[in-house]
Design a protein around this motif. Structure first.
Motif, PDB file in Angstrom:
ATOM      1  N   PHE A 285      29.579  24.808   8.428  1.00 11.10           N
ATOM      2  CA  PHE A 285      29.335  25.608   7.234  1.00 11.10           C
ATOM      3  C   PHE A 285      27.867  25.521   6.820  1.00 11.10           C
ATOM      4  CE2 PHE A 285      29.072  26.181   2.632  1.00 11.10           C
ATOM      5  CZ  PHE A 285      29.639  27.440   2.504  1.00 11.10           C
ATOM      6  N   LEU A 286      27.319  24.314   6.830  1.00  6.89           N
ATOM      7  CA  LEU A 286      25.920  24.140   6.417  1.00  6.89           C
ATOM      8  C   LEU A 286      24.963  24.902   7.343  1.00  6.89           C
ATOM      9  CD1 LEU A 286      25.926  20.369   5.377  1.00  6.89           C
ATOM     10  CD2 LEU A 286      25.886  22.391   3.874  1.00  6.89           C
ATOM     11  N   LYS A 287      25.281  24.975   8.628  1.00  7.25           N
ATOM     12  CA  LYS A 287      24.443  25.747   9.563  1.00  7.25           C
ATOM     13  C   LYS A 287      24.508  27.241   9.243  1.00  7.25           C
ATOM     14  CE  LYS A 287      24.546  22.583  13.444  1.00  7.25           C
ATOM     15  NZ  LYS A 287      25.140  22.290  14.751  1.00  7.25           N
ATOM     16  N   LEU A 288      25.691  27.727   8.901  1.00  5.15           N
ATOM     17  CA  LEU A 288      25.842  29.157   8.602  1.00  5.15           C
ATOM     18  C   LEU A 288      25.119  29.582   7.331  1.00  5.15           C
ATOM     19  CD1 LEU A 288      29.498  30.137   9.543  1.00  5.15           C
ATOM     20  CD2 LEU A 288      27.381  30.973  10.540  1.00  5.15           C
ATOM     21  N   ILE A 289      24.974  28.671   6.394  1.00  2.00           N
ATOM     22  CA  ILE A 289      24.331  29.058   5.123  1.00  2.00           C
ATOM     23  C   ILE A 289      22.866  28.642   5.052  1.00  2.00           C
ATOM     24  CG2 ILE A 289      26.528  29.032   3.875  1.00  2.00           C
ATOM     25  CD1 ILE A 289      25.418  26.392   2.525  1.00  2.00           C
ATOM     26  N   LYS A 290      22.296  28.220   6.177  1.00  3.44           N
ATOM     27  CA  LYS A 290      20.900  27.757   6.147  1.00  3.44           C
ATOM     28  C   LYS A 290      19.919  28.846   5.726  1.00  3.44           C
ATOM     29  CE  LYS A 290      19.965  28.493  10.995  1.00  3.44           C
ATOM     30  NZ  LYS A 290      19.861  27.932  12.298  1.00  3.44           N
ATOM     31  N   ASN A 291      20.283  30.127   5.898  1.00  2.57           N
ATOM     32  CA  ASN A 291      19.382  31.209   5.497  1.00  2.57           C
ATOM     33  C   ASN A 291      19.531  31.589   4.027  1.00  2.57           C
ATOM     34  OD1 ASN A 291      18.223  31.417   8.040  1.00  2.57           O
ATOM     35  ND2 ASN A 291      19.846  32.777   8.759  1.00  2.57           N
ATOM     36  N   PHE A 292      20.515  30.996   3.356  1.00  4.08           N
ATOM     37  CA  PHE A 292      20.643  31.186   1.907  1.00  4.08           C
ATOM     38  C   PHE A 292      19.702  30.209   1.217  1.00  4.08           C
ATOM     39  CE2 PHE A 292      24.540  32.955   3.516  1.00  4.08           C
ATOM     40  CZ  PHE A 292      24.827  33.995   2.654  1.00  4.08           C
ATOM     41  N   ASN A 293      19.472  30.433  -0.041  1.00  6.99           N
ATOM     42  CA  ASN A 293      18.591  29.551  -0.802  1.00  6.99           C
ATOM     43  C   ASN A 293      19.431  28.412  -1.396  1.00  6.99           C
ATOM     44  OD1 ASN A 293      16.625  28.367  -2.346  1.00  6.99           O
ATOM     45  ND2 ASN A 293      16.016  30.243  -3.408  1.00  6.99           N
ATOM     46  N   VAL A 294      19.615  27.350  -0.606  1.00  3.88           N
ATOM     47  CA  VAL A 294      20.386  26.191  -1.057  1.00  3.88           C
ATOM     48  C   VAL A 294      19.523  25.387  -2.022  1.00  3.88           C
ATOM     49  CG1 VAL A 294      21.525  24.061  -0.343  1.00  3.88           C
ATOM     50  CG2 VAL A 294      21.757  26.128   1.064  1.00  3.88           C
ATOM     51  N   LEU A 295      20.046  25.165  -3.213  1.00  2.60           N
ATOM     52  CA  LEU A 295      19.307  24.445  -4.245  1.00  2.60           C
ATOM     53  C   LEU A 295      19.636  22.960  -4.270  1.00  2.60           C
ATOM     54  CD1 LEU A 295      19.821  27.051  -7.111  1.00  2.60           C
ATOM     55  CD2 LEU A 295      17.794  26.759  -5.652  1.00  2.60           C
ATOM     56  N   GLU A 296      20.880  22.634  -3.942  1.00  5.05           N
ATOM     57  CA  GLU A 296      21.310  21.243  -4.066  1.00  5.05           C
ATOM     58  C   GLU A 296      22.573  21.024  -3.217  1.00  5.05           C
ATOM     59  OE1 GLU A 296      22.208  18.325  -7.886  1.00  5.05           O
ATOM     60  OE2 GLU A 296      21.698  20.413  -8.223  1.00  5.05           O
ATOM     61  N   ILE A 297      22.673  19.835  -2.615  1.00  3.63           N
ATOM     62  CA  ILE A 297      23.866  19.445  -1.853  1.00  3.63           C
ATOM     63  C   ILE A 297      24.264  18.041  -2.280  1.00  3.63           C
ATOM     64  CG2 ILE A 297      24.826  18.920   0.424  1.00  3.63           C
ATOM     65  CD1 ILE A 297      22.896  20.941   1.628  1.00  3.63           C
ATOM     66  N   ALA A 298      25.555  17.858  -2.551  1.00  3.24           N
ATOM     67  CA  ALA A 298      26.094  16.534  -2.863  1.00  3.24           C
ATOM     68  C   ALA A 298      27.281  16.288  -1.933  1.00  3.24           C
ATOM     69  CB  ALA A 298      26.529  16.453  -4.322  1.00  3.24           C
ATOM     70  N   ARG A 299      27.189  15.215  -1.143  1.00  9.45           N
ATOM     71  CA  ARG A 299      28.253  14.871  -0.192  1.00  9.45           C
ATOM     72  C   ARG A 299      28.908  13.566  -0.625  1.00  9.45           C
ATOM     73  NH1 ARG A 299      26.188  16.770   5.768  1.00  9.45           N
ATOM     74  NH2 ARG A 299      28.378  16.393   6.240  1.00  9.45           N
ATOM     75  N   THR A 300      30.226  13.500  -0.498  1.00 15.99           N
ATOM     76  CA  THR A 300      30.938  12.296  -0.920  1.00 15.99           C
ATOM     77  C   THR A 300      30.839  11.169   0.084  1.00 15.99           C
ATOM     78  OG1 THR A 300      33.001  13.002   0.140  1.00 15.99           O
ATOM     79  CG2 THR A 300      32.695  13.581  -2.185  1.00 15.99           C
ATOM     80  N   GLY A 301      30.633  11.482   1.330  1.00 20.04           N
ATOM     81  CA  GLY A 301      30.811  10.488   2.370  1.00 20.04           C
ATOM     82  C   GLY A 301      32.220  10.639   2.913  1.00 20.04           C
ATOM     83  N   VAL A 302      32.469  10.024   4.038  1.00 20.78           N
ATOM     84  CA  VAL A 302      33.739  10.207   4.737  1.00 20.78           C
ATOM     85  C   VAL A 302      34.822   9.321   4.144  1.00 20.78           C
ATOM     86  CG1 VAL A 302      34.895   9.978   6.963  1.00 20.78           C
ATOM     87  CG2 VAL A 302      32.553  10.830   6.860  1.00 20.78           C
ATOM     88  N   LEU A 303      35.967   9.926   3.911  1.00 24.52           N
ATOM     89  CA  LEU A 303      37.190   9.194   3.593  1.00 24.52           C
ATOM     90  C   LEU A 303      38.048   9.215   4.835  1.00 24.52           C
ATOM     91  CD1 LEU A 303      38.078  10.686   0.104  1.00 24.52           C
ATOM     92  CD2 LEU A 303      37.229   8.400   0.576  1.00 24.52           C
ATOM     93  N   ALA A 304      38.817   8.165   5.058  1.00 21.36           N
ATOM     94  CA  ALA A 304      39.635   8.098   6.265  1.00 21.36           C
ATOM     95  C   ALA A 304      40.982   7.468   5.954  1.00 21.36           C
ATOM     96  CB  ALA A 304      38.906   7.293   7.339  1.00 21.36           C
TER      97      ALA A 304
END
Length: 160
Positions: A134-153
């Motif tokens: 998903f992040l690769k597909l939206i790289k041409n958009f103007n991404v302002l901020e990303i927050a990732r939780t980290g992996v849950l398992a």
């Protein structure tokens, strides 16, 4: 080298996260990410720790962590376990690209969690491959901020 993940369940006391990070720091072992939160039962903290370690390092981490007084349970996750991450992404949009973004979001079964005049906050949940795709597909958009939780398992089946 593949990412290795361990589950660590500790008593919910002040400083437990500090003890674990100190264990890694003393040995010069890098942590890719750590996700921690209240576990079950409620008086525990459940941590998923991810790193790019060889088997020897993974086993050393497990042996050393087992020696900590507050550790109730530790194990390495198998490749067959279920891994998920949550990502919130704020994207600047306009009337021209809003619909395209919503179509991509629909393909990835994401959702819009906030709408403003010139931006959207979207949510994607899934395995690392889905998130990275998903992040690769939206790289041409103007991404302002990303927050990732980290992996849950979590292990599949009845295994803890």
């Amino acid at each position: 080298m593949d990412a290795k993940r361990i589950l660590l369940v500790m008593k919910n006391k002040p400083g437990v996260l500090n003890k674990i990070s100190g264990l890694f720091q003393k040995r010069g072992i890098n942590i890719e990410n750590i996700t921690a939160g209240e576990g079950y039962p409620e008086d525990t903290v459940r941590m998923t720790i991810t790193g790019f370690w060889d088997e020897y390092t993974l086993n050393q981490v497990i042996v050393q962590a087992e020696k900590l007084f507050d550790v109730e349970f530790i194990k390495a996750f198998s490749r067959e376990s279920v891994f998920r991450e949550l990502v919130l992404i704020k994207i600047k949009v306009n009337s021209k690209n809003r619909q395209e973004l919503l179509q991509i979001l629909d393909i990835y079964r994401g959702s819009v969690v906030d709408v403003a005049l010139e931006s959207l906050i979207v949510e994607i949940t899934g395995d690392i491959g889905k998130i990275d795709g998903f992040l690769k597909l939206i790289k041409n958009f103007n991404v302002l901020e990303i927050a990732r939780t980290g992996v849950l398992a979590m292990s599949r089946g009845l295994e803890v």
